[in-house]
Design a protein around this motif. Structure first.
Motif, mmCIF file in Angstrom:
data_model
loop_
_atom_site.group_PDB
_atom_site.id
_atom_site.type_symbol
_atom_site.label_atom_id
_atom_site.label_comp_id
_atom_site.label_asym_id
_atom_site.label_seq_id
_atom_site.Cartn_x
_atom_site.Cartn_y
_atom_site.Cartn_z
ATOM 1 N N UNK A 201 0.851 -1.193 0.000
ATOM 2 C CA UNK A 201 0.000 0.000 0.000
ATOM 3 C C UNK A 201 0.891 1.248 0.000
ATOM 4 N N UNK A 202 1.697 1.339 -1.059
ATOM 5 C CA UNK A 202 2.539 2.510 -1.196
ATOM 6 C C UNK A 202 3.978 2.212 -1.550
ATOM 7 N N UNK A 203 4.438 0.980 -1.359
ATOM 8 C CA UNK A 203 5.813 0.635 -1.707
ATOM 9 C C UNK A 203 6.820 1.453 -0.912
ATOM 10 N N UNK A 204 7.772 2.054 -1.599
ATOM 11 C CA UNK A 204 8.804 2.857 -0.936
ATOM 12 C C UNK A 204 8.161 4.019 -0.183
ATOM 13 N N UNK A 205 7.065 4.521 -0.703
ATOM 14 C CA UNK A 205 6.334 5.589 -0.007
ATOM 15 C C UNK A 205 5.950 5.138 1.396
ATOM 16 N N UNK A 206 5.557 3.867 1.535
ATOM 17 C CA UNK A 206 5.197 3.331 2.842
ATOM 18 C C UNK A 206 6.414 3.268 3.756
ATOM 19 N N UNK B 136 -4.894 -0.608 7.597
ATOM 20 C CA UNK B 136 -5.535 -1.759 8.241
ATOM 21 C C UNK B 136 -6.980 -1.909 7.769
ATOM 22 N N UNK B 137 -7.705 -0.815 7.751
ATOM 23 C CA UNK B 137 -9.123 -0.870 7.348
ATOM 24 C C UNK B 137 -9.256 -1.335 5.901
ATOM 25 N N UNK B 138 -8.359 -0.847 5.023
ATOM 26 C CA UNK B 138 -8.420 -1.254 3.614
ATOM 27 C C UNK B 138 -8.050 -2.728 3.473
ATOM 28 N N UNK B 139 -7.012 -3.155 4.184
ATOM 29 C CA UNK B 139 -6.573 -4.557 4.129
ATOM 30 C C UNK B 139 -7.718 -5.486 4.515
ATOM 31 N N UNK B 140 -8.418 -5.155 5.581
ATOM 32 C CA UNK B 140 -9.545 -5.994 6.014
ATOM 33 C C UNK B 140 -10.668 -5.962 4.988
#
Length: 293
Positions: free
Chosen positions: A10-15, A27-31
Motif C-alpha cells: 500500500x505505497x511501496x517505498x512511499x510506505x 488496516x481498514x483497507x486490508x480488512x
C-alpha cells in the motif's frame, strides 16, 4: 487458511518513508479487501504500540511479521503485538564466506528471538539464487545456520531459477513464511551480487525515517521513483494470480509447506499491479481462498 498482506503493498517505498495513508487507514483497507493478517514495516512501529493493538482489534487483523533488520528492540515490539517473526528484507552478500557472515548475525538474533517466542528470518529476491561453489547463495546461507528461518518469496525464487516446492522440501521446517507473488518468466539471478563489504554497513536505510524532514523524505522518494522507472522491466514478469502465463504451482507450494511441523504464513506482495491497485489485491486474496485446498 489465513491470507495476509504487507503494508508495503500500500505505497511501496512511499510506505517505507512514512508517507501516504495512515496505518489505521491501511488496516481498514486490508480488512475490506478480504485479508486476515498483516506484515508491517519499521516505520509502522513509530505509532504507539497500544494504538496499533487497538487498531488490530478494531479491524480484526493479526500481525504475522515485520520486514526489518532484526534487533532485540524490534523483536520485543513484535512479541508485544503478538507477531510471529522478524524478517530481514535482504542484505548484500555474494560468496559462501559472506553468506556465512550474514548467517552468523541471523543465528545471534534468532537466539534472542527464542526468548520472546519470535522467529527471525531472511527474505530473498532473485539474486540469492546466484550459483557459486556448488550451491546457490541462499543454500549457503541456510546451510551456515540452524536457528534462523526464511521467508521464501516464491515469485522471485521462481524468477531466479529455483522451483519453490523443491526448495521448501529441501529446507523442511526452515520456511516460516512465503511471499505470494505471481511470476511468468524465469530470468535467472542476474550477475554476481554486490559484496556486503563493498556496500554500506548492514542496516536499514529507512531506520528512524520519520525523524527526517518531510522535504528530505520526498526527495528520497523521487530518487527511488527515478530508479524504478529505469528498471521498470523488472516487474514485467509479474502477472495475475492463476494466469495462463504463470509458471508457479501454488497448490504444490502449499502441499510442500503442509509437510512442515508448523504452519507457515502466507503474505501477498505486489510491487507492480496488473490492474487497478485495490482490485488487483482483492482478486489475489480471493483466488488463493478459492483455489487452494
Amino acid at each position: 487458511m489465513k491470507i495476509g498482506i504487507g503494508t508495503y503493498s500500500f505505497g511501496g517505498i512511499e510506505s517505507y518513508l512514512g508517507l501516504g495513508d495512515t496505518l489505521l487507514e491501511k488496516f481498514r483497507k486490508i480488512k475490506a479487501l478480504g485479508y486476515d493478517t498483516v506484515e508491517l514495516l519499521p516505520v509502522d512501529l513509530d505509532n504507539d504500540l497500544d494504538d496499533i493493538k487497538a487498531w488490530l482489534e478494531e479491524t480484526g487483523l493479526e500481525v504475522t511479521s515485520i520486514h526489518a533488520e532484526p534487533s532485540e528492540e524490534i523483536i520485543k515490539k513484535m512479541a508485544y503485538l503478538g507477531g510471529k517473526a522478524v524478517i530481514w528484507a535482504s542484505a548484500p552478500f555474494n560468496s559462501k564466506e559472506e553468506a556465512e557472515e550474514v548467517a552468523a548475525f541471523l543465528e545471534e538474533m534468532a537466539e534472542i528471538g527464542e526468548k520472546y517466542g519470535v522467529k527471525v528470518g531472511y527474505h530473498n529476491h532473485s539474486q540469492e539464487f546466484y550459483f557459486t561453489e556448488g550451491k546457490t547463495l541462499e543454500e549457503h546461507l541456510l546451510d551456515a545456520g540452524s536457528k534462523f528461518y526464511i521467508q521464501l518469496d516464491c515469485g522471485w525464487a521462481q524468477n531466479g531459477g529455483m522451483y519453490p516446492p523443491n526448495f521448501i522440501r529441501k529446507y523442511r521446517n526452515r520456511v516460516v513464511s512465503i511471499h505470494v507473488k505471481e511470476n511468468s518468466k524465469v530470468v535467472g539471478p542476474g550477475p554476481k551480487p554486490a559484496s556486503r563489504h563493498d556496500s554500506k554497513p548492514m542496516g536499514s536505510p529507512f531506520a528512524n525515517v520519520k525523524e527526517l524532514p518531510l522535504e528530505e523524505r520526498m526527495k528520497i522518494l523521487e530518487g527511488f521513483k527515478a530508479h524504478a522507472a529505469e528498471n521498470s522491466s523488472r516487474f514485467d514478469v509479474q502477472c495475475k494470480m492463476g494466469a495462463p502465463e504463470s509458471n508457479i504451482n501454488w497448490q504444490e507450494i502449499k502441499n510442500a509447506l503442509d509437510e512442515q511441523d508448523f504452519d507457515a504464513f502466507w503474505v501477498v506482495e505486489r510491487e507492480g499491479f496488473y490492474d487497478e491497485h485495490d482490485k488487483c489485491l482483492e482478486e489475489d486474496c480471493r483466488w488463493l481462498h478459492e483455489n487452494l485446498k
